[in-house]
Design an enzyme around this catalytic site. Structure first.
Site, PDB file in Angstrom:
ATOM      1  CG  ASP A 165     109.125 -39.020  -4.361  1.00 15.78           C
ATOM      2  OD1 ASP A 165     109.804 -38.937  -3.312  1.00 15.78           O
ATOM      3  OD2 ASP A 165     109.417 -38.432  -5.423  1.00 15.78           O
TER       4      ASP A 165
ATOM      5  CE  LYS B 191     110.208 -38.901 -10.159  1.00 14.07           C
ATOM      6  NZ  LYS B 191     109.754 -39.188  -8.765  1.00 14.07           N
TER       7      LYS B 191
ATOM      8  CG  ASP C 197     108.417 -34.971  -5.436  1.00 17.19           C
ATOM      9  OD1 ASP C 197     109.516 -35.473  -5.149  1.00 17.19           O
ATOM     10  OD2 ASP C 197     108.243 -33.736  -5.552  1.00 17.19           O
ATOM     11  CG  ASN C 198     110.039 -35.541  -8.426  1.00 15.63           C
ATOM     12  OD1 ASN C 198     109.898 -36.579  -7.778  1.00 15.63           O
ATOM     13  ND2 ASN C 198     110.883 -34.586  -8.065  1.00 15.63           N
TER      14      ASN C 198
ATOM     15  CD  GLU D   1     114.074 -33.374  -4.867  1.00 19.03           C
ATOM     16  OE1 GLU D   1     112.999 -32.767  -5.012  1.00 19.03           O
ATOM     17  OE2 GLU D   1     114.246 -34.505  -5.319  1.00 19.03           O
TER      18      GLU D   1
HETATM   19  C1  LIG Z   1     109.027 -49.127 -10.244  1.00 21.61           C
HETATM   20  C2  LIG Z   1     109.269 -48.707  -8.856  1.00 21.61           C
HETATM   21  C3  LIG Z   1     110.177 -47.701  -8.536  1.00 21.61           C
HETATM   22  C4  LIG Z   1     110.356 -47.343  -7.223  1.00 21.61           C
HETATM   23  C5  LIG Z   1     111.306 -46.327  -6.804  1.00 21.61           C
HETATM   24  N1  LIG Z   1     111.962 -46.401  -5.663  1.00 21.61           N
HETATM   25  N2  LIG Z   1     112.726 -45.290  -5.556  1.00 21.61           N
HETATM   26  C6  LIG Z   1     112.506 -44.543  -6.647  1.00 21.61           C
HETATM   27  C7  LIG Z   1     113.150 -43.213  -6.897  1.00 21.61           C
HETATM   28  C8  LIG Z   1     112.354 -42.387  -7.884  1.00 21.61           C
HETATM   29  N3  LIG Z   1     112.592 -40.930  -7.729  1.00 21.61           N
HETATM   30  C9  LIG Z   1     113.283 -40.261  -8.656  1.00 21.61           C
HETATM   31  O1  LIG Z   1     113.766 -40.837  -9.625  1.00 21.61           O
HETATM   32  C10 LIG Z   1     113.536 -38.807  -8.460  1.00 21.61           C
HETATM   33  C11 LIG Z   1     114.507 -38.177  -9.254  1.00 21.61           C
HETATM   34  C12 LIG Z   1     114.794 -36.811  -9.083  1.00 21.61           C
HETATM   35  C13 LIG Z   1     115.817 -36.146  -9.922  1.00 21.61           C
HETATM   36  C14 LIG Z   1     116.939 -36.847 -10.352  1.00 21.61           C
HETATM   37  C15 LIG Z   1     117.903 -36.208 -11.141  1.00 21.61           C
HETATM   38  C16 LIG Z   1     117.745 -34.856 -11.478  1.00 21.61           C
HETATM   39  F1  LIG Z   1     118.685 -34.232 -12.208  1.00 21.61           F
HETATM   40  C17 LIG Z   1     116.629 -34.159 -11.056  1.00 21.61           C
HETATM   41  C18 LIG Z   1     115.659 -34.799 -10.281  1.00 21.61           C
HETATM   42  C19 LIG Z   1     114.110 -36.064  -8.125  1.00 21.61           C
HETATM   43  C20 LIG Z   1     113.135 -36.690  -7.334  1.00 21.61           C
HETATM   44  O2  LIG Z   1     112.454 -35.990  -6.380  1.00 21.61           O
HETATM   45  C21 LIG Z   1     112.844 -38.048  -7.506  1.00 21.61           C
HETATM   46  O3  LIG Z   1     111.845 -38.584  -6.726  1.00 21.61           O
HETATM   47  N4  LIG Z   1     111.634 -45.187  -7.448  1.00 21.61           N
HETATM   48  C22 LIG Z   1     109.620 -48.017  -6.264  1.00 21.61           C
HETATM   49  C23 LIG Z   1     108.732 -49.008  -6.653  1.00 21.61           C
HETATM   50  N5  LIG Z   1     108.561 -49.345  -7.906  1.00 21.61           N
HETATM   51 MG   LIG Z   2     110.741 -37.027  -5.760  1.00 27.15          MG
END
Ligand SMILES: Cc1cc(-c2n[nH]c(CCNC(=O)c3cc(-c4ccc(F)cc4)cc(O)c3O)n2)ccn1
Ligand SMILES: [Mg+2]
Length: 214
Positions: A141, A144, A169-170, A199
């Site tokens: 999650d 992406k 997810d996603n 979500e």
């Molecule tokens: C490199 C690395 C990275 C991580 C890391 N830690 N936290 C994350 C968050 C990532 N999640 C998302 O970006 C995400 C985005 C949306 C979204 C956004 C905008 C829209 F318009 C529509 C949908 C929806 C979702 O459900 C998501 O999960 N990455 C941790 C460790 N190493």
């Molecule tokens: Mg997500």
């Protein structure tokens, strides 16, 4: 400078949830994000699919990539058996601070280890630093475009075993097309798509479940 969205989410948990009650923490976040301000938690619709896959797998050791504010860490940890553990990796320190407090508010701090850093740097350290032999369950999650490289990294580090379940997810929104291509055309995985919605919205999204065949 005002508060951040994660800080406002934590306030909503402290105001509306009962300390030590994971279910009330989940509902407080879902209600806040549905009625007050959207946030990128897996949410209640996809959360039900996550719950059902977790109940089926009943993992002893689970990994989450992308903690954000800890919503799915709470969803996962609340369903783990007594001696089972969740390791969750968060890149953004501001998110991690909030996630630790939300996980603790739910009373699940003893089952969850939150590690700050980039997945690509931390995955190779899992065995030595956390004494992990392999994961039974991985929830992807995070960024992406990291789904494919990190799945390959988990394979190469010997952190997947026959039967390990990856749940991503996603895969539709924001989308992980290369990941779908990778797991669906790879003989080492048995994949299935669970349709749902992004979500707190009517936008299509879903989860991809892939079993590693060894
Ligand atoms: C490199 C690395 C990275 C991580 C890391 N830690 N936290 C994350 C968050 C990532 N999640 C998302 O970006 C995400 C985005 C949306 C979204 C956004 C905008 C829209 F318009 C529509 C949908 C929806 C979702 O459900 C998501 O999960 N990455 C941790 C460790 N190493
Ligand atoms: Mg997500």
């Amino acid at each position: 400078t005002g508060s951040s969205r994660p800080q406002r989410m934590l306030k909503a948990v402290q105001k509306n949830a009962t300390k030590g009650d994971p279910k009330s923490v989940i509902s407080a976040i879902d209600s806040y994000c549905r009625h007050k301000e959207w946030a990128m938690n897996v949410g209640d619709d996809k959360g039900l699919i996550l719950d059902s896959v977790l109940t089926e797998v009943n993992p002893s050791t689970a990994l989450e990539l992308g903690t954000y504010c800890g919503y799915s860490s709470v969803r996962i940890a609340r369903l783990l058996s007594p001696d089972s553990k969740l390791i969750t990796i968060e890149f953004n320190p501001a998110f991690a601070i909030i996630a630790r407090q939300i996980i603790a508010y739910a009373g699940l701090q003893d089952k969850v280890t939150l590690v700050e850093g980039a997945s690509g740097d931390l995955i190779p350290k899992m065995k030595e630093q956390f004494g992990i032999k392999s994961f039974d369950f991985v929830f992807l999650d995070h960024w992406k475009d990291r789904y494919v490289p990190d799945t390959k990294l988990l394979e190469d580090c010997g952190l997947l075993k026959k039967g390990t379940v990856l749940l991503a997810d996603n895969v539709i929104c924001p989308g992980a097309p290369e990941y779908l291509q990778y797991v669906r055309n790879n003989p080492r995985y048995e994949s299935r798509y669970y349709p749902s919605n992004l979500e707190y919205t009517k936008v299509e999204d879903g989860l991809e479940k892939s079993v590693f065949l060894g």
